[in-house]
Write a protein that holds these residues in place. Structure first.
Motif, PDB file in Angstrom:
ATOM      1  N   ARG A 198       0.844  -1.201   0.000  1.00  0.00           N
ATOM      2  CA  ARG A 198       0.000   0.000   0.000  1.00  0.00           C
ATOM      3  C   ARG A 198       0.883   1.257   0.000  1.00  0.00           C
ATOM      4  NH1 ARG A 198      -3.391   1.891  -2.398  1.00  0.00           N
ATOM      5  NH2 ARG A 198      -4.528  -0.043  -2.191  1.00  0.00           N
ATOM      6  N   ALA A 199       1.954   1.225   0.806  1.00  0.00           N
ATOM      7  CA  ALA A 199       2.855   2.389   0.864  1.00  0.00           C
ATOM      8  C   ALA A 199       3.510   2.640  -0.493  1.00  0.00           C
ATOM      9  CB  ALA A 199       3.917   2.176   1.942  1.00  0.00           C
ATOM     10  N   ILE A 200       3.900   1.566  -1.167  1.00  0.00           N
ATOM     11  CA  ILE A 200       4.525   1.723  -2.493  1.00  0.00           C
ATOM     12  C   ILE A 200       3.500   2.273  -3.482  1.00  0.00           C
ATOM     13  CG2 ILE A 200       5.592   0.502  -4.441  1.00  0.00           C
ATOM     14  CD1 ILE A 200       6.745  -1.503  -2.376  1.00  0.00           C
ATOM     15  N   ALA A 201       2.284   1.725  -3.456  1.00  0.00           N
ATOM     16  CA  ALA A 201       1.237   2.206  -4.373  1.00  0.00           C
ATOM     17  C   ALA A 201       0.951   3.685  -4.100  1.00  0.00           C
ATOM     18  CB  ALA A 201      -0.026   1.368  -4.219  1.00  0.00           C
ATOM     19  N   ASP A 202       0.860   4.048  -2.831  1.00  0.00           N
ATOM     20  CA  ASP A 202       0.532   5.438  -2.476  1.00  0.00           C
ATOM     21  C   ASP A 202       1.666   6.414  -2.817  1.00  0.00           C
ATOM     22  OD1 ASP A 202      -1.901   4.598  -1.593  1.00  0.00           O
ATOM     23  OD2 ASP A 202      -1.405   4.661   0.542  1.00  0.00           O
ATOM     24  N   SER A 203       2.879   5.888  -2.940  1.00  0.00           N
ATOM     25  CA  SER A 203       4.015   6.768  -3.264  1.00  0.00           C
ATOM     26  C   SER A 203       3.875   7.334  -4.683  1.00  0.00           C
ATOM     27  CB  SER A 203       5.344   6.000  -3.160  1.00  0.00           C
ATOM     28  OG  SER A 203       5.519   5.147  -4.295  1.00  0.00           O
ATOM     29  N   GLN A 204       3.074   6.679  -5.526  1.00  0.00           N
ATOM     30  CA  GLN A 204       2.859   7.054  -6.925  1.00  0.00           C
ATOM     31  C   GLN A 204       4.137   7.036  -7.740  1.00  0.00           C
ATOM     32  OE1 GLN A 204       0.042  10.382  -7.594  1.00  0.00           O
ATOM     33  NE2 GLN A 204      -0.201  10.423  -5.385  1.00  0.00           N
TER      34      GLN A 204
END
Lengths: 123, 289
Positions: free
Chosen positions: A94-100
């Protein structure tokens, strides 16, 4: 060049190899070299398979890479250990996805969708 | 030595123009620096050390991660029995060819692009290297734009100006500016599906036409051309995002039992393919959720 049998490598050397392959994947991706990326993907799965088959499932050694500074190494470590640390793994995805930060953010987002849909079944 | 007055005047004028040009460059960099300071830029913030691929040299938090961190230390999942320096040594090894036949690293035959300083000062003859550099710079610029609220969501001329300013501040080699259209489009904000579809009729440099349901794979599975090339299936997307999404479709993936999404979708119906294609557009930041 000396050919290495994965079975002869220590767990530490296998983790080292995993990181090296991840960094090489990042370069293959930058060069849009699909063939090279797929070759590296297979090599990474061989390393993961070797760790899995060691007594006690030594893929746990890859958990040390959950906070690796390189996104490609981090996402691959997570996706190959989700069965061992599902909650933490999802949190990192989720953190990687949210980093864009692409392309890893895209891959992480798709993996979360595939987990939710039951398509991705970590083993 | 005899120098005619006209020659001396021309020489003085050339020096003056040169000085003005340098002054402009310095002024632009100072402006970019001032903007960075205004947005809490901290030159003492730690950076990711060399040897971590594309992340090397980037600002980081004190721990070097981005959240989602597992508890570490003795008795935790992260207790590998190794010291921090040992872990850094492991992570910094980016030469797997060192001990085996395995990853034929691109670096062995290609220039590795892991930081701005890896970019050649002169424009390379290789088109592929030019594109690789442009893609790398697009990633770097996008990460700056994403981090700065006042730059997020810019479009058109404003986005183009912002991208140029960031590139100057990063001291990117000047030849990269020749490849500006795909660099700018990479930082486009996500659009609605209608906008992406309508844009197909307006081709523009920096963008490519993308088939939501993969064209060749669908044709091989017998879907008619009228569906594959229909307005519903076509969108205009930023060039490098197009490459990234296509790359995702074509490469092995743990999600699908190590098959590529393309192979996983073989034999699947149109709706399933369309759903995966739209999800990919959302996750790669092209389509509004």
């Amino acid at each position: 060049m000396k050919r290495v049998t994965l079975g002869e490598l220590s767990v530490e050397q296998l983790v080292e190899r995993f990181v090296a392959i991840g960094l090489a994947q990042e370069q293959a991706d930058l060069y849009d070299d699909i063939g090279e990326f797929n070759r590296l993907f297979k090599k990474m799965q061989e390393v993961v398979g070797e760790l899995r088959n060691r007594a006690g499932d030594q893929r746990s050694a890859l958990l040390t890479l959950y906070d690796h500074p390189n996104l490609q190494v981090r996402i691959k470590a997570v996706k190959n250990t989700l069965a061992l640390a599902p909650e933490e793994g999802r949190r990192v995805l989720r953190a990687i996805a949210d980093s864009q930060r692409q392309p890893q953010a895209g891959e992480a987002g798709m993996s979360l969708r595939n987990l939710d849909a039951g398509i991705f079944k970590p083993t | 030595m005899f120098v005619p007055d006209a020659g001396r005047a021309a020489s003085r004028e050339l020096r003056r123009v040169g000085w003005l040009l340098h002054a402009h460059v310095v002024e632009t960099k100072l402006y970019a620096l001032r903007e960075a300071v205004k947005t809490n830029f901290d030159p003492n913030q730690p950076r990711v050390p060399a040897g971590h691929g594309r992340e090397s040299g980037r600002w980081t938090d004190a721990g070097g991660g981005t959240g989602g961190r597992l508890p570490s230390g003795s008795g935790t999942l992260l207790d590998s029995g190794g010291s921090q320096s040992e872990r850094i040594r492991l992570a910094q090894n980016d030469s797997p060819d060192r001990e085996s036949d395995v990853p034929r690293l691109p670096g062995a035959r290609r220039r590795k692009i892991q930081s701005i300083s890896d970019i050649p000062k002169e424009k390379p003859a290789s088109r592929r290297l030019q594109n690789t550099v442009a893609k790398f710079v697009a990633h770097e610029v996008a990460s700056v734009i994403l981090a700065r609220a006042e730059l997020r969501g810019l479009i058109g001329a404003e986005l183009r100006a912002a991208v140029s300013r960031v590139m100057i501040a990063m001291e990117v080699a000047s030849w990269v500016s020749d490849l500006l259209p795909p660099l700018v489009s990479y930082s486009d904000p996500p659009r609605s599906l209608k906008e992406l579809r309508d844009a197909v009729s307006h081709p523009r440099s920096g963008y490519e036409i993308h088939h939501i349901v993969e064209k060749d794979a669908a044709a091989k599975d017998g879907f008619p051309r009228s569906m594959v090339e229909s307005r519903e299936n076509l969108v205009r997307v930023p060039t490098f995002k197009h490459h990234e999404i296509t790359g995702w479709f074509m490469t092995g993936n743990e999600d699908f039992g190590d098959l590529s999404p393309r192979n996983y979708l073989r034999g699947k119906d149109w709706q399933t393919r369309m759903r995966v294609g739209l999800d990919a557009l959302i996750e790669y930041g092209v389509l509004k959720p």
